[in-house]
Design a protein around this motif. Structure first.
Motif, PDB file in Angstrom:
ATOM      1  N   ASN A 238       0.551  -1.019   0.339  1.00 36.88           N
ATOM      2  CA  ASN A 238      -0.188   0.512  -0.326  1.00 36.88           C
ATOM      3  C   ASN A 238       0.525   0.972  -0.084  1.00 36.88           C
ATOM      4  OD1 ASN A 238      -2.536  -1.657   0.084  1.00 36.88           O
ATOM      5  ND2 ASN A 238      -2.749  -1.538   2.108  1.00 36.88           N
ATOM      6  N   LEU A 239       2.173   1.156   1.067  1.00 34.09           N
ATOM      7  CA  LEU A 239       2.936   2.514   1.026  1.00 34.09           C
ATOM      8  C   LEU A 239       3.762   2.296  -0.448  1.00 34.09           C
ATOM      9  CD1 LEU A 239       4.818   1.784   4.775  1.00 34.09           C
ATOM     10  CD2 LEU A 239       2.900   3.537   3.652  1.00 34.09           C
ATOM     11  N   VAL A 240       3.932   1.568  -1.189  1.00 32.92           N
ATOM     12  CA  VAL A 240       4.731   1.921  -2.812  1.00 32.92           C
ATOM     13  C   VAL A 240       3.961   1.906  -3.560  1.00 32.92           C
ATOM     14  CG1 VAL A 240       5.960   0.590  -4.334  1.00 32.92           C
ATOM     15  CG2 VAL A 240       6.205   0.177  -1.890  1.00 32.92           C
ATOM     16  N   HIS A 241       2.113   1.630  -3.568  1.00 38.36           N
ATOM     17  CA  HIS A 241       1.506   1.779  -4.355  1.00 38.36           C
ATOM     18  C   HIS A 241       0.695   3.550  -4.307  1.00 38.36           C
ATOM     19  CE1 HIS A 241      -2.507   2.135  -6.006  1.00 38.36           C
ATOM     20  NE2 HIS A 241      -3.395   3.176  -5.508  1.00 38.36           N
ATOM     21  N   ASN A 242       0.589   4.092  -3.078  1.00 36.98           N
ATOM     22  CA  ASN A 242       0.440   5.558  -2.499  1.00 36.98           C
ATOM     23  C   ASN A 242       1.655   6.244  -3.058  1.00 36.98           C
ATOM     24  OD1 ASN A 242      -2.541   4.200  -1.909  1.00 36.98           O
ATOM     25  ND2 ASN A 242      -1.066   4.268   0.184  1.00 36.98           N
ATOM     26  N   ALA A 243       2.890   5.695  -2.904  1.00 37.46           N
ATOM     27  CA  ALA A 243       3.521   7.035  -3.087  1.00 37.46           C
ATOM     28  C   ALA A 243       4.144   6.205  -4.675  1.00 37.46           C
ATOM     29  CB  ALA A 243       5.392   6.391  -2.749  1.00 37.46           C
ATOM     30  N   ALA A 244       3.812   5.074  -5.137  1.00 35.39           N
ATOM     31  CA  ALA A 244       3.430   5.747  -6.867  1.00 35.39           C
ATOM     32  C   ALA A 244       3.079   6.677  -7.469  1.00 35.39           C
ATOM     33  CB  ALA A 244       4.418   3.879  -7.205  1.00 35.39           C
ATOM     34  N   LEU A 245       1.377   6.812  -6.465  1.00 41.10           N
ATOM     35  CA  LEU A 245       0.319   7.729  -7.876  1.00 41.10           C
ATOM     36  C   LEU A 245       1.072   8.822  -6.731  1.00 41.10           C
ATOM     37  CD1 LEU A 245      -2.619   6.248  -8.667  1.00 41.10           C
ATOM     38  CD2 LEU A 245      -3.445   6.853  -6.776  1.00 41.10           C
ATOM     39  N   MET A 246       1.074   9.043  -6.067  1.00 42.76           N
ATOM     40  CA  MET A 246       1.654  10.494  -5.561  1.00 42.76           C
ATOM     41  C   MET A 246       2.836  10.836  -6.876  1.00 42.76           C
ATOM     42  SD  MET A 246      -0.213  12.056  -3.411  1.00 42.76           S
ATOM     43  CE  MET A 246       1.035  13.359  -2.911  1.00 42.76           C
ATOM     44  N   ILE A 247       3.760   9.761  -7.018  1.00 44.39           N
ATOM     45  CA  ILE A 247       4.536  10.466  -8.340  1.00 44.39           C
ATOM     46  C   ILE A 247       3.898  10.805  -9.487  1.00 44.39           C
ATOM     47  CG2 ILE A 247       6.288   9.587  -9.399  1.00 44.39           C
ATOM     48  CD1 ILE A 247       7.633   8.287  -7.159  1.00 44.39           C
ATOM     49  N   ILE A 248       2.964  10.168 -10.077  1.00 39.26           N
ATOM     50  CA  ILE A 248       2.248   9.852 -10.942  1.00 39.26           C
ATOM     51  C   ILE A 248       1.597  11.622 -11.420  1.00 39.26           C
ATOM     52  CG2 ILE A 248       0.327   9.136 -12.487  1.00 39.26           C
ATOM     53  CD1 ILE A 248       0.707   6.271 -11.807  1.00 39.26           C
ATOM     54  N   MET A 249       1.251  11.949  -9.792  1.00 35.63           N
ATOM     55  CA  MET A 249       0.073  13.011 -10.071  1.00 35.63           C
ATOM     56  C   MET A 249       1.478  14.354 -10.052  1.00 35.63           C
ATOM     57  SD  MET A 249      -2.052  12.326  -6.302  1.00 35.63           S
ATOM     58  CE  MET A 249      -3.485  13.941  -6.182  1.00 35.63           C
ATOM     59  N   ALA A 250       2.356  13.794  -8.961  1.00 34.61           N
ATOM     60  CA  ALA A 250       3.460  15.302  -9.265  1.00 34.61           C
ATOM     61  C   ALA A 250       3.563  15.192 -10.926  1.00 34.61           C
ATOM     62  CB  ALA A 250       4.486  14.612  -8.181  1.00 34.61           C
ATOM     63  N   GLU A 251       4.167  13.854 -11.551  1.00 34.55           N
ATOM     64  CA  GLU A 251       4.970  14.516 -12.926  1.00 34.55           C
ATOM     65  C   GLU A 251       3.936  14.453 -13.617  1.00 34.55           C
ATOM     66  OE1 GLU A 251       7.808  13.620 -15.493  1.00 34.55           O
ATOM     67  OE2 GLU A 251       7.644  12.759 -13.675  1.00 34.55           O
ATOM     68  N   ALA A 252       2.588  14.400 -13.822  1.00 31.38           N
ATOM     69  CA  ALA A 252       1.836  15.242 -14.286  1.00 31.38           C
ATOM     70  C   ALA A 252       1.433  16.973 -14.213  1.00 31.38           C
ATOM     71  CB  ALA A 252       0.209  14.605 -14.116  1.00 31.38           C
ATOM     72  N   CYS A 253       1.536  17.290 -12.842  1.00 30.59           N
ATOM     73  CA  CYS A 253       1.815  18.340 -12.717  1.00 30.59           C
ATOM     74  C   CYS A 253       2.533  18.992 -13.268  1.00 30.59           C
ATOM     75  CB  CYS A 253       1.403  18.659 -10.889  1.00 30.59           C
ATOM     76  SG  CYS A 253      -0.293  18.028 -10.312  1.00 30.59           S
ATOM     77  N   LEU A 254       3.695  18.327 -12.826  1.00 27.80           N
ATOM     78  CA  LEU A 254       5.202  18.851 -13.657  1.00 27.80           C
ATOM     79  C   LEU A 254       4.746  18.655 -15.740  1.00 27.80           C
ATOM     80  CD1 LEU A 254       8.023  20.251 -12.757  1.00 27.80           C
ATOM     81  CD2 LEU A 254       8.961  17.478 -13.541  1.00 27.80           C
ATOM     82  N   ILE A 255       4.802  18.407 -15.594  1.00 29.49           N
ATOM     83  CA  ILE A 255       4.554  18.626 -17.209  1.00 29.49           C
ATOM     84  C   ILE A 255       3.722  20.081 -17.805  1.00 29.49           C
ATOM     85  CG2 ILE A 255       3.544  16.930 -19.493  1.00 29.49           C
ATOM     86  CD1 ILE A 255       3.813  14.864 -18.314  1.00 29.49           C
ATOM     87  N   TYR A 256       2.778  19.859 -17.238  1.00 25.34           N
ATOM     88  CA  TYR A 256       1.969  21.406 -16.926  1.00 25.34           C
ATOM     89  C   TYR A 256       2.155  22.865 -17.059  1.00 25.34           C
ATOM     90  CZ  TYR A 256      -1.667  18.322 -19.171  1.00 25.34           C
ATOM     91  OH  TYR A 256      -2.091  16.725 -19.471  1.00 25.34           O
ATOM     92  N   ALA A 257       3.022  22.555 -15.431  1.00 25.50           N
ATOM     93  CA  ALA A 257       3.589  23.652 -14.784  1.00 25.50           C
ATOM     94  C   ALA A 257       4.678  23.760 -16.239  1.00 25.50           C
ATOM     95  CB  ALA A 257       4.287  23.288 -13.741  1.00 25.50           C
ATOM     96  N   THR A 258       5.924  22.946 -16.612  1.00 27.44           N
ATOM     97  CA  THR A 258       6.617  23.569 -17.013  1.00 27.44           C
ATOM     98  C   THR A 258       6.055  24.043 -18.339  1.00 27.44           C
ATOM     99  OG1 THR A 258       6.560  21.169 -17.781  1.00 27.44           O
ATOM    100  CG2 THR A 258       8.614  22.302 -15.792  1.00 27.44           C
ATOM    101  N   ALA A 259       5.594  23.271 -19.301  1.00 24.42           N
ATOM    102  CA  ALA A 259       5.335  23.370 -20.675  1.00 24.42           C
ATOM    103  C   ALA A 259       3.830  25.087 -20.107  1.00 24.42           C
ATOM    104  CB  ALA A 259       4.011  22.357 -20.506  1.00 24.42           C
ATOM    105  N   GLY A 260       3.768  24.930 -19.451  1.00 19.40           N
ATOM    106  CA  GLY A 260       2.950  26.494 -19.338  1.00 19.40           C
ATOM    107  C   GLY A 260       4.300  27.965 -19.181  1.00 19.40           C
ATOM    108  N   TRP A 261       5.268  27.156 -18.425  1.00 19.74           N
ATOM    109  CA  TRP A 261       5.960  28.760 -17.553  1.00 19.74           C
ATOM    110  C   TRP A 261       7.560  28.814 -19.039  1.00 19.74           C
ATOM    111  CZ3 TRP A 261       5.020  32.236 -14.792  1.00 19.74           C
ATOM    112  CH2 TRP A 261       4.385  31.628 -13.473  1.00 19.74           C
ATOM    113  N   TYR A 262       7.496  27.534 -19.623  1.00 20.20           N
ATOM    114  CA  TYR A 262       8.176  27.732 -21.081  1.00 20.20           C
ATOM    115  C   TYR A 262       7.164  28.807 -22.144  1.00 20.20           C
ATOM    116  CZ  TYR A 262      12.262  25.403 -20.047  1.00 20.20           C
ATOM    117  OH  TYR A 262      13.376  24.935 -18.946  1.00 20.20           O
ATOM    118  N   LYS A 263       6.099  28.309 -22.140  1.00 24.39           N
ATOM    119  CA  LYS A 263       5.078  29.287 -23.316  1.00 24.39           C
ATOM    120  C   LYS A 263       4.905  30.297 -23.267  1.00 24.39           C
ATOM    121  CE  LYS A 263       2.597  25.258 -24.890  1.00 24.39           C
ATOM    122  NZ  LYS A 263       2.742  24.229 -24.017  1.00 24.39           N
TER     123      LYS A 263
END
Length: 410
Positions: A238-263
């Motif tokens: 459960n700990l590994v799953h929840n950590a991986a899910l948080m990483i997926i969420m952080a990755e999605a946010c990072l993709i949009y944040a970097t794309a937006g600020w570069y734009k």
């Protein structure tokens, strides 16, 4: 400090007692598996030019690059045509099996191997969607993405029902067979020196570690005489799953944040030409009439240009406000759907929509699952009975609250 003790205790209990976001992780699994499978089927006639031994990016060049960057791909083990065809077929097969949720623990590992093998064979193929799929295929290995909407969940439910009736569940033969077969392949590849050890063992450690953990899980589940070892492994999972899910969420946010600020920093997005010019490129105009219609209206181009930047920059800051987050999420998914049609980038859009799905509300996914179940029941009736929709979350899989977890707000 004592005031926060109950809150901390509840938080610890929440992330250890259950794997959060069962429906979100299932949608991610289905989305990325479907994206990969459709891509492989679509590019099957062109597979030789893209990833084959005689492609423009030759086998020797791929081998030299892998030796320098330590990327993982089984396609550099040999330049045999038969080996390439086997790997390509297995990549498609595991995509289909992961899609339906059959043996998700094993299939997620083989799915990752297939994605990395093909993409690292020809690094200049693909687009941003391939980069997202590349990363998510690794993260999926560490999630418990087969809890719902999978053949694994159906098998577990039938086993519980059999035990409740006092019957003995059917013995599991496919799981041990897969585990043993995977171990034999790993042993042969290791003995032949095909897997890069790298720093701290590299992929050799990762693959053997995953194999050992799978064997430990199966052994404890069937041999342990007390519940403590099983509970301990379940907490760790459960700990590994929840950590991986948080990483997926952080990755999605990072993709949009970097794309937006570069734009924001680019003049093309400030004057609107970043949207206008691609609509007139032949490579990104599968429907020229539609592209001309959109680009002919300056207001539409302006709204799309500035709307894209605003949504991408603002999205990470809206995760704690479920209503605003859901509105922006719908806007981003709609934008990706439009990109798929107007610019002819369906697999990029599917990959991004699948990544966005981690933020979908549980209530929406339950309704969506009910609609799919009723549609399936209408198409494939079983004895005149209506196929039931998804059951309410069980005690071990609680429905997420909009106040406690930013990714699963209803």
């Amino acid at each position: 400090m004592s005031r926060f003790a109950p809150t901390v205790a509840r938080g610890i209990a929440r992330v250890t007692e259950s794997a959060l976001g069962p429906y979100q992780s299932a949608v991610i699994r289905i989305g990325f598996a479907a994206t990969w499978l459709l891509f492989l089927l679509r590019e099957y006639p062109h597979r030789q030019e893209m990833y084959g031994p005689d492609g423009p990016w030759s086998w020797d060049l791929a081998r030299q690059l892998v030796a320098s960057n330590h990327a993982f791909t089984v396609l550099v083990w040999t330049d045999s045509q038969m080996w390439f065809e086997t790997v390509y077929a297995l990549a498609a097969l595991t995509g289909a099996l992961l899609l339906v949720g059959w043996r998700t623990r094993t299939m997620s590992v083989i799915f990752m191997i297939g994605v990395l093998s093909l993409q690292n064979r020809s690094v200049f193929m693909g687009d941003g969607g391939d980069n997202v799929l590349h990363l998510m295929s690794i993260y999926l290995v560490f999630t418990r993405c087969g809890q719902v909407w999978s053949l694994d969940a159906r098998r577990d439910r039938r086993a519980r029902e059999a035990r409740a009736r006092g019957e003995r569940p059917r013995p599991d033969r496919a799981g041990p067979a897969l585990w043993a077969g995977f171990g034999v392949v790993l042993a042969v590849a290791t003995g032949a020196g095909r897997i890069d050890g790298g720093v701290l063992g590299g992929w050799l450690t990762v693959l053997w570690g995953l194999w050992a953990v799978q064997g430990l899980w199966w052994t404890v589940g069937r041999v342990a005489r007390t519940a403590e070892p099983r509970v301990l492994l379940d907490v760790v999972a459960n700990l590994v799953h929840n950590a991986a899910l948080m990483i997926i969420m952080a990755e999605a946010c990072l993709i949009y944040a970097t794309a937006g600020w570069y734009k924001i920093q680019g003049s093309r997005w400030q004057d609107g030409t970043a949207v206008y010019y691609p609509l007139h490129l032949e490579s990104f105009s599968p429907w020229p009439a539609l592209s001309d219609l959109l680009s002919a209206h300056g207001t539409i181009v302006m709204l799309v240009t500035y709307g894209t930047v605003v949504v991408q920059v603002a999205f990470p800051f809206t995760l704690f406000n479920r209503r605003v987050k859901n509105v922006l999420l719908a806007a981003m998914m709609t934008e990706h759907a439009v990109i798929a049609v107007v610019l002819g980038l369906p697999f990029f859009s599917l990959a991004m929509i699948a990544a966005d799905a981690v933020f979908l509300p549980t209530s929406f996914l339950l309704r969506l699952g009910g609609l799919v179940a009723r549609a399936r029941g209408g198409l494939f009736p079983r004895g005149g009975r209506t196929v039931p929709g998804p059951r309410e979350p069980e005690p071990g899989v609680p429905e997420e609250s909009g106040r406690t977890h930013v990714g699963f707000t209803a």
